[in-house]
Write an enzyme that holds these catalytic residues in place. Structure first.
Site, PDB file in Angstrom:
ATOM      1  N   ASN A 151       0.532  -1.304  -0.054  1.00 28.93           N
ATOM      2  CA  ASN A 151       0.234   0.147   0.032  1.00 28.93           C
ATOM      3  C   ASN A 151       0.686   1.351   0.106  1.00 28.93           C
ATOM      4  O   ASN A 151       0.312   2.433  -0.364  1.00 28.93           O
ATOM      5  CB  ASN A 151      -0.928  -0.016   1.214  1.00 28.93           C
ATOM      6  CG  ASN A 151      -0.457  -0.551   2.359  1.00 28.93           C
ATOM      7  OD1 ASN A 151       0.261  -1.645   2.401  1.00 28.93           O
ATOM      8  ND2 ASN A 151      -0.479   0.586   3.571  1.00 28.93           N
ATOM      9  N   CYS A 323      -2.276   6.573   9.209  1.00 23.11           N
ATOM     10  CA  CYS A 323      -2.605   6.008  10.435  1.00 23.11           C
ATOM     11  C   CYS A 323      -3.668   6.693  11.219  1.00 23.11           C
ATOM     12  O   CYS A 323      -4.016   7.892  10.986  1.00 23.11           O
ATOM     13  CB  CYS A 323      -1.431   5.934  11.521  1.00 23.11           C
ATOM     14  SG  CYS A 323      -0.928   7.390  12.553  1.00 23.11           S
TER      15      CYS A 323
HETATM   16  N1  PLP Z   1      -4.492  -4.399   3.619  1.00 22.80           N
HETATM   17  C1  PLP Z   1      -4.027  -3.394   3.032  1.00 22.80           C
HETATM   18  C2  PLP Z   1      -2.809  -3.665   2.008  1.00 22.80           C
HETATM   19  C3  PLP Z   1      -4.563  -2.059   3.035  1.00 22.80           C
HETATM   20  O1  PLP Z   1      -3.920  -1.015   2.388  1.00 22.80           O
HETATM   21  C4  PLP Z   1      -5.462  -1.684   3.792  1.00 22.80           C
HETATM   22  C5  PLP Z   1      -6.088  -0.353   3.901  1.00 22.80           C
HETATM   23  O2  PLP Z   1      -5.339   0.423   3.944  1.00 22.80           O
HETATM   24  C6  PLP Z   1      -6.333  -3.028   4.497  1.00 22.80           C
HETATM   25  C7  PLP Z   1      -5.660  -3.900   4.380  1.00 22.80           C
HETATM   26  C8  PLP Z   1      -7.455  -2.662   5.404  1.00 22.80           C
HETATM   27  O3  PLP Z   1      -8.503  -2.592   4.548  1.00 22.80           O
HETATM   28  P1  PLP Z   1      -9.907  -2.270   5.351  1.00 22.80           P
HETATM   29  O4  PLP Z   1      -9.903  -0.608   5.290  1.00 22.80           O
HETATM   30  O5  PLP Z   1     -10.868  -2.660   4.270  1.00 22.80           O
HETATM   31  O6  PLP Z   1      -9.932  -2.807   6.431  1.00 22.80           O
END
Ligand code: PLP
Length: 383
Positions: A151, A323
């Site tokens: 991300n 965050c």
């Molecule tokens: N995994 C990744 C790689 C993410 O970027 C995010 C959100 O930023 C999440 C999990 C969590 O997703 P959610 O907001 O649907 O809980």
């Protein structure tokens, strides 16, 4: 509010019009999807249509899609020792997660923390496959969790290769694919993922919906929430029909690939960035990256200062890691890549999406020139 330009799509994407309309229609319904009367059946139809649409996005079978409230929840559901493979319920003895995972994976889900190990990445931010092989030799029945694309950096992980290594070690592979759909091909069969998490709001659906997708003969054997038998007994609680329906509509829309357009917009931005600030460091630029993501730092500039200056100029960007406190925190991803902490503190992420235009990239670059020259002038005056 004055006109603004949004470049924080990896944090959340705007709601797609298709999702908005589908949700508005769904909010007009009354039925509980578990009820047998016509109202209940109408709600059920919306959920099952969304299941087909979400399955289509990742080339899965609809019956293998389990709806959750978020990808965070899908990750928690997947990361359990209680995984059944081919009818065998022997508990997974260790969980291996890459060090660059989202906090919802790094937390280890339902494993005792003593049974969770982290896997290192190379300086390019790619999971170290030699270390993976070595780590798996310490476990009889491992569960491994590696994200499809990071991300923060956008770096894409070699999931098919990882799947081969994991399966050869009798392991199960969970893939947090949250940042992938709409930005790269996400076929769970080709990837070799046994369990895959996705999130609605990263692809233009509403916030507060996600899914865990299982493959082949792998099943999560222990529900996360116990109660009613919703979602094939794996996730109790009356379904959020409107959110699920909106998620489905967004998933259907996201199937149209945007890769080439996003790549050329991202390249336009990075060319402009280099032209004005040749000293900028672009993280992960030597390996496969999401076409919509650019994570960069300029020595001597702090992310917090840059983000605030951009915001005052009508532009939303972020540091790599959003965050909940709203503060810029040290990035565990850049630390794992061995980036020097003072440079890492300057990391700014620009992320794009389907409605980003060339004109917006040019607005971003104009603002960047203004921001960077005013910040360097301030520093020079203070010296
Ligand atoms: N995994 C990744 C790689 C993410 O970027 C995010 C959100 O930023 C999440 C999990 C969590 O997703 P959610 O907001 O649907 O809980």
């Amino acid at each position: 509010m004055a006109e603004r330009a949004y470049f924080d799509w990896n944090a959340t994407a705007p709601l797609r019009e298709e999702a908005r309309q589908t949700m508005c229609a769904a909010l007009g319904l009354t039925g509980n999807a578990s009820s047998v009367h016509a109202e209940g059946r109408a709600a059920r139809r919306l959920i099952e249509q969304a299941r087909e649409e979400v399955a289509g996005l990742v080339a899965a079978e609809a019956k293998n899609v389990i709806f959750t409230s978020s990808a965070t929840e899908a990750n928690a559901m997947a990361l359990t020792p209680a995984i059944e493979v081919g009818g065998c319920r022997e508990a997974r003895d260790r969980l291996f997660v890459s060090v660059i995972e989202h906090p919802s994976v790094l937390s280890g889900g339902r494993f005792d923390l003593g049974k969770v190990e982290t896997l290192p990445v190379t300086s390019d931010g790619v999971v170290d496959l030699v270390a993976l092989r070595l780590a798996l030799s310490r476990s009889k029945l491992p569960l491994v969790s590696v994200m499809l694309a990071n991300n923060e950096s956008g770096v894409i992980q070699p999931i098919s290769e990882i799947a081969e290594i994991v399966h050869a070690a009798d392991g199960v592979l969970h893939v947090d694919a949250v940042q992938g759909p709409g930005r790269m091909t996400c076929d769970v069969g080709v990837l070799g993922a046994d369990l895959t998490s996705i999130s609605s709001h990263k692809l233009g659906g509403p916030q507060g919906a996600g899914a865990l997708i299982r493959c082949g003969d792998v099943h999560v054997a222990e529900p996360l929430l116990k109660g009613g038998g919703q979602e094939r007994g794996l996730r109790a609680g009356t379904e959020n029909v409107a959110a699920i329906a909106g998620f489905g509509a967004a998933a259907a829309a996201a199937q149209k690939s945007d890769v080439q357009r996003l790549t050329s917009l991202r390249d336009r931005f990075e060319a402009g960035l280099r032209a004005t600030t040749p000293q900028a460091v672009i993280f992960g630029e030597n390996v496969a990256r999401l076409p919509n993501t650019s994570l960069f730092a300029v020595p001597g500039l702090k992310a917090e200062t840059v983000i605030i200056a951009f915001d005052l100029n009508g532009i939303a960007v972020s540091s790599g890691s959003a965050c909940s406190s709203g503060k810029v925190q040290a990035s565990h991803v850049l630390a794992a890549m061995g980036v020097e902490p003072t440079l890492a503190r300057g990391a700014v992420r620009v992320s794009l999406g389907w409605s980003t235009t060339e004109a917006e990239i040019d607005i971003l670059l104009t603002a960047w020139n203004k921001v960077v020259s005013s910040l360097f002038n301030k520093r020079a005056n203070a010296a």
